[in-house]
Write a protein that holds these residues in place. Structure first.
Motif, PDB file in Angstrom:
ATOM      1  N   GLY A  41     -18.499 -36.116  49.712  1.00  0.00           N
ATOM      2  CA  GLY A  41     -18.689 -34.840  50.388  1.00  0.00           C
ATOM      3  C   GLY A  41     -17.508 -33.892  50.253  1.00  0.00           C
ATOM      4  N   GLU A  42     -16.509 -34.258  49.452  1.00  0.00           N
ATOM      5  CA  GLU A  42     -15.352 -33.388  49.263  1.00  0.00           C
ATOM      6  C   GLU A  42     -15.637 -32.351  48.181  1.00  0.00           C
ATOM      7  N   LYS A  43     -15.131 -31.144  48.402  1.00  0.00           N
ATOM      8  CA  LYS A  43     -15.324 -30.074  47.435  1.00  0.00           C
ATOM      9  C   LYS A  43     -14.348 -30.264  46.273  1.00  0.00           C
ATOM     10  N   ARG A  44     -14.871 -30.256  45.072  1.00  0.00           N
ATOM     11  CA  ARG A  44     -14.069 -30.419  43.858  1.00  0.00           C
ATOM     12  C   ARG A  44     -14.277 -29.210  42.959  1.00  0.00           C
ATOM     13  N   PHE A  45     -13.292 -28.982  42.098  1.00  0.00           N
ATOM     14  CA  PHE A  45     -13.371 -27.884  41.148  1.00  0.00           C
ATOM     15  C   PHE A  45     -13.226 -28.442  39.742  1.00  0.00           C
ATOM     16  N   ARG A  46     -13.913 -27.814  38.807  1.00  0.00           N
ATOM     17  CA  ARG A  46     -13.865 -28.241  37.407  1.00  0.00           C
ATOM     18  C   ARG A  46     -13.774 -26.995  36.536  1.00  0.00           C
ATOM     19  N   THR A  47     -12.757 -26.959  35.673  1.00  0.00           N
ATOM     20  CA  THR A  47     -12.602 -25.850  34.739  1.00  0.00           C
ATOM     21  C   THR A  47     -13.019 -26.324  33.354  1.00  0.00           C
ATOM     22  N   GLU A  48     -13.911 -25.564  32.721  1.00  0.00           N
ATOM     23  CA  GLU A  48     -14.470 -25.931  31.426  1.00  0.00           C
ATOM     24  C   GLU A  48     -14.363 -24.762  30.456  1.00  0.00           C
ATOM     25  N   VAL A  49     -14.386 -25.091  29.192  1.00  0.00           N
ATOM     26  CA  VAL A  49     -14.519 -24.082  28.144  1.00  0.00           C
ATOM     27  C   VAL A  49     -16.006 -24.009  27.829  1.00  0.00           C
ATOM     28  N   VAL A  50     -16.591 -22.840  27.977  1.00  0.00           N
ATOM     29  CA  VAL A  50     -18.018 -22.657  27.736  1.00  0.00           C
ATOM     30  C   VAL A  50     -18.190 -21.880  26.445  1.00  0.00           C
ATOM     31  N   CYS A  51     -19.007 -22.426  25.530  1.00  0.00           N
ATOM     32  CA  CYS A  51     -19.269 -21.712  24.287  1.00  0.00           C
ATOM     33  C   CYS A  51     -20.708 -21.928  23.874  1.00  0.00           C
ATOM     34  N   ASP A  52     -21.175 -21.073  22.967  1.00  0.00           N
ATOM     35  CA  ASP A  52     -22.496 -21.293  22.399  1.00  0.00           C
ATOM     36  C   ASP A  52     -22.309 -21.802  20.976  1.00  0.00           C
ATOM     37  N   SER A  53     -23.387 -22.000  20.282  1.00  0.00           N
ATOM     38  CA  SER A  53     -23.315 -22.650  18.972  1.00  0.00           C
ATOM     39  C   SER A  53     -22.475 -21.864  17.968  1.00  0.00           C
ATOM     40  N   PHE A  54     -22.290 -20.577  18.164  1.00  0.00           N
ATOM     41  CA  PHE A  54     -21.481 -19.803  17.230  1.00  0.00           C
ATOM     42  C   PHE A  54     -19.998 -19.863  17.567  1.00  0.00           C
ATOM     43  N   GLY A  55     -19.642 -20.584  18.620  1.00  0.00           N
ATOM     44  CA  GLY A  55     -18.249 -20.765  18.987  1.00  0.00           C
ATOM     45  C   GLY A  55     -17.706 -22.119  18.596  1.00  0.00           C
ATOM     46  N   LEU A  56     -18.385 -22.796  17.668  1.00  0.00           N
ATOM     47  CA  LEU A  56     -17.963 -24.133  17.260  1.00  0.00           C
ATOM     48  C   LEU A  56     -17.975 -24.235  15.750  1.00  0.00           C
ATOM     49  N   MET A  57     -16.900 -24.795  15.194  1.00  0.00           N
ATOM     50  CA  MET A  57     -16.854 -25.098  13.768  1.00  0.00           C
ATOM     51  C   MET A  57     -16.388 -26.528  13.599  1.00  0.00           C
ATOM     52  N   LEU A  58     -17.056 -27.248  12.726  1.00  0.00           N
ATOM     53  CA  LEU A  58     -16.614 -28.593  12.384  1.00  0.00           C
ATOM     54  C   LEU A  58     -15.559 -28.465  11.307  1.00  0.00           C
ATOM     55  N   LEU A  59     -14.435 -29.114  11.500  1.00  0.00           N
ATOM     56  CA  LEU A  59     -13.353 -29.076  10.521  1.00  0.00           C
ATOM     57  C   LEU A  59     -13.270 -30.422   9.836  1.00  0.00           C
ATOM     58  N   GLY A  60     -12.412 -30.532   8.851  1.00  0.00           N
ATOM     59  CA  GLY A  60     -12.214 -31.811   8.188  1.00  0.00           C
ATOM     60  C   GLY A  60     -11.767 -32.832   9.201  1.00  0.00           C
ATOM     61  N   GLY A  61     -12.046 -34.050   8.942  1.00  0.00           N
ATOM     62  CA  GLY A  61     -11.655 -35.068   9.904  1.00  0.00           C
ATOM     63  C   GLY A  61     -12.393 -36.345   9.646  1.00  0.00           C
ATOM     64  N   ARG A  62     -12.557 -37.111  10.667  1.00  0.00           N
ATOM     65  CA  ARG A  62     -13.150 -38.427  10.541  1.00  0.00           C
ATOM     66  C   ARG A  62     -14.663 -38.340  10.400  1.00  0.00           C
ATOM     67  N   GLY A  63     -15.114 -37.910   9.244  1.00  0.00           N
ATOM     68  CA  GLY A  63     -16.546 -37.894   8.991  1.00  0.00           C
ATOM     69  C   GLY A  63     -16.986 -39.274   8.550  1.00  0.00           C
TER      70      GLY A  63
END
Length: 168
Positions: A91-113
């Protein structure tokens, strides 16, 4: 009139596979955990120190890319910060900060594919941005996108300018 800006840009690695679900209206939403690392040299000892920060990301309408969002994958995220409140089990009030984006705000970069994967980005056909590497695919990690159109005229040389043509 004062204006404001709420923009976040992150390059980091996914800490776990994305969790994707559908809203009652059928819109997909994925939750991601992205780790970014800051590296600095300790002035006293001269040793390099690393600090890792974890960011909660909410990706809207990313159903076409969700299967590629696997643990260890390097991503570029662009979105806005949003803080929301909720009540926990006690019952305690909590806060959460998130980064919100849509599909055009994401790019896959090189990495562990996966095996045989070049690490390039996913880019839906016929769209100028979004999931994958922009441009001609010359970005690090390969490129899954389509080549960018040439920005130069086909065969016309640049116009010559004489001193008489300059307006000042």
């Amino acid at each position: 009139m004062a204006s404001s800006l709420n923009k976040v840009m992150l390059i980091g690695n996914l800490g776990q596979d994305a969790e994707t679900r559908q809203t009652p209206s059928g819109t997909s939403v994925s939750n991601l955990r992205v780790a970014t690392t800051f590296r600095s040299k300790d002035a006293a000892t001269g040793d390099w120190k690393e600090k890792t920060d974890w960011h909660d990301v909410v990706l809207w309408r990313g159903e076409r890319v969700a299967q590629y969002l696997t643990k260890g994958r390097q991503v570029y995220i662009e979105g806005r910060l949003q803080t929301r409140s909720y009540e926990d089990r006690n019952g305690e009030k909590r806060f959460r900060t998130e980064v919100v984006c849509d599909s055009f705000g994401l790019m896959l970069l090189g990495g562990r594919g996966g095996p045989g994967e070049e690490g390039g980005g996913y880019r839906p056909s016929g769209q100028g941005g979004g999931y994958g590497q922009g441009g001609s695919g010359a970005a690090p990690g390969g490129g899954g996108g389509q080549p960018a159109p040439s920005r130069e005229p086909a065969s016309s040389p640049p116009p010559s300018q004489d001193d008489d043509d300059i307006p000042f």
